[in-house]
Design a protein around this motif. Structure first.
Motif, short mmCIF file in Angstrom:
data_model
loop_
_atom_site.label_atom_id
_atom_site.label_comp_id
_atom_site.label_asym_id
_atom_site.label_seq_id
_atom_site.Cartn_x
_atom_site.Cartn_y
_atom_site.Cartn_z
N ARG A 24 31.75 -162.36 -63.07
CA ARG A 24 32.89 -162.33 -64.00
C ARG A 24 32.64 -163.29 -65.17
N GLU A 25 32.00 -164.42 -64.92
CA GLU A 25 31.65 -165.34 -66.01
C GLU A 25 30.68 -164.68 -66.96
N GLU A 26 29.74 -163.92 -66.43
CA GLU A 26 28.82 -163.17 -67.28
C GLU A 26 29.57 -162.16 -68.13
N PHE A 27 30.50 -161.44 -67.51
CA PHE A 27 31.26 -160.43 -68.23
C PHE A 27 32.07 -161.06 -69.35
N ASP A 28 32.74 -162.17 -69.05
CA ASP A 28 33.55 -162.85 -70.07
C ASP A 28 32.70 -163.35 -71.23
N ALA A 29 31.43 -163.65 -70.95
CA ALA A 29 30.52 -164.12 -71.99
C ALA A 29 29.79 -162.97 -72.69
N GLY A 30 30.12 -161.73 -72.31
CA GLY A 30 29.49 -160.58 -72.93
C GLY A 30 28.07 -160.33 -72.45
N LYS A 31 27.71 -160.84 -71.27
CA LYS A 31 26.35 -160.72 -70.77
C LYS A 31 26.18 -159.61 -69.74
N CYS A 32 27.27 -158.91 -69.40
CA CYS A 32 27.16 -157.75 -68.54
C CYS A 32 28.26 -156.76 -68.91
N THR A 33 28.14 -155.55 -68.45
CA THR A 33 29.11 -154.52 -68.79
C THR A 33 30.24 -154.48 -67.77
N ALA A 34 31.32 -153.77 -68.13
CA ALA A 34 32.43 -153.58 -67.20
C ALA A 34 31.97 -152.82 -65.96
#
Length: 397
Positions: free
Chosen positions: A27-37
């Motif tokens: 989720r931290e990666e997602f919030d940082a734009g480093k992974c997709t939904a």
């Protein structure tokens, strides 16, 4: 005695469960734009499969997804509703100091905070929680679908904390107009969830417990605000949200006094001040009540519980790892039953016990980081809840 609905489950858990580190990292990666939904959903699904199996293993029937698809327990309604605007830095004067958690955050020297503010007419233009419910169905067996529990945000969440800034007077003339549109949204949501098979909803509302806190009462009175009238407004709002729901859609109301990082709470005070309105005027079926420490007061308010409703006693702490004593838990349940029998509607001890279930006092991770309780300690606490319930109500689990 015949209840409108039987108590939902003798042993409950309160929705949020401790998230595994790999999910927090993703989720931290997602919030940082480093992974997709889509990549985040893969991690969520894996974590939810595991936490569902844990609930099965310990004997919890009211299965939830642990709120693993949320950052915070109250997400889902106002961040999805047309007419609400996300403000990343709301000036502190727009947060009411008399609200206990606002006062707590201001003591931490917050200069501003993100929030949602109403800027136009409120409308539900898309589902709030349907996707979460359908995803949980996909990860469980059809035989379990009737037992799935969904936790939802309280309708007054942003209204209390923002007070006079909750909505523009050019949009709504008064609180009842504001809550009429919110209630319409909740009714539509509940109808759609019911059509999808949802039969068990828990509304999480620490704000109602704040009306038990002397700090909020005196703070409002100092500003010339009528706390009794505001509570009446919220009672009307709840009943408007629940109007017309099917008889077999069980709705419960969870009250606690805060569950922030490291188990931080924000208020104290027993339910005595609000007991009559809480139990007799709000049209829910059951109540999930914090009762693990003296800050929640005595069982005396339970004498106002009507014979057709049930109460889930939150006797096990979700904030500290120490395991409670089973004999003490059973004694407390019998103490609560004795109070219920003393109420204005006579009933036997057996009938009073039929109205009681047990649970932890709150979720284990109302915010994604959670409390200082390990996964293993959480499992032991939930197993204790189930074991205690089996001994109190043989053959009912």
């Amino acid at each position: 005695m015949s209840l409108k609905v039987n108590p939902p489950y003798r042993a409950e858990q309160l929705g949020s469960l401790k998230r595994p580190q790999f999910l927090l990292d993703k989720r931290e990666e997602f919030d940082a734009g480093k992974c997709t939904a889509a990549e985040l959903k893969v991690a969520e699904d894996e974590a939810i499969r595991d936490i569902v199996q844990m609930q099965r293993d310990v004997g919890i029937k009211s299965i939830t997804d642990g709120e693993f698809r949320r950052h915070m327990f109250f997400e889902g309604v106002f961040d999805q509703m047309e007419g609400m605007k996300y403000i990343p830095e709301v000036p502190l004067h727009m947060f009411m100091d008399y609200v206990p958690d606002v006062a707590g955050f201001k003591k931490l020297a917050f200069k501003n905070a993100p929030s949602y503010i109403c800027e136009g007419k409120l409308r539900r233009t898309k589902p709030f929680y349907l996707a979460q419910f359908e995803a949980l169905k996909a990860l469980t067996d059809p035989s379990e679908h009737a037992n799935l529990k969904l936790t939802v945000c309280a309708p007054e969440w942003y209204h209390l904390r923002h007070g006079e800034y909750a909505y523009p007077k050019s949009v709504y003339a008064n609180d009842d107009e504001y809550f009429a549109d919110i209630a319409a949204a909740y009714r539509a949501e509940f109808a759609e969830l019911y059509a999808a098979g949802c039969r068990h909803i828990q509304i999480d509302d620490p704000l109602l417990a704040y009306f038990c806190a002397e700090s909020m009462i005196t703070g409002m009175e100092a500003l010339g605000l009528d706390h009794a009238a505001l509570l009446d407004t919220y009672v009307r709002a709840y009943n408007a949200c629940l109007a017309g729901r099917p008889a077999d859609l069980v709705v419960g109301l969870h009250l606690c006094r805060g569950n922030f990082k490291d188990g931080m709470h924000f208020s104290e005070g027993g339910y005595d001040r609000i007991a009559t309105k809480l139990f007799r005027e709000i049209n829910v079926d059951t109540y999930y009540l914090e009762y693990d420490t003296p800050r929640a007061g005595t069982f005396e308010p339970l004498k106002h519980l009507p014979p057709h409703k049930s109460v889930i006693l939150g006797l096990v702490s979700s904030k500290v790892p120490q395991l409670e004593d089973k004999a003490e838990l059973k004694r407390k349940v019998h103490d609560a039953a004795a109070v219920i029998t003393s109420g204005p509607e006579p009933r036997t001890t057996a009938e009073a016990l039929h109205q009681i279930c047990i649970s932890p006092q709150c979720g284990f991770a109302s915010h994604s980081e959670g409390n200082k309780v390990t996964h293993d300690a959480m499992v032991k606490k939930l197993a204790l809840v189930v074991e205690t319930a089996r001994e109190l109500w043989p053959g009912e689990l």
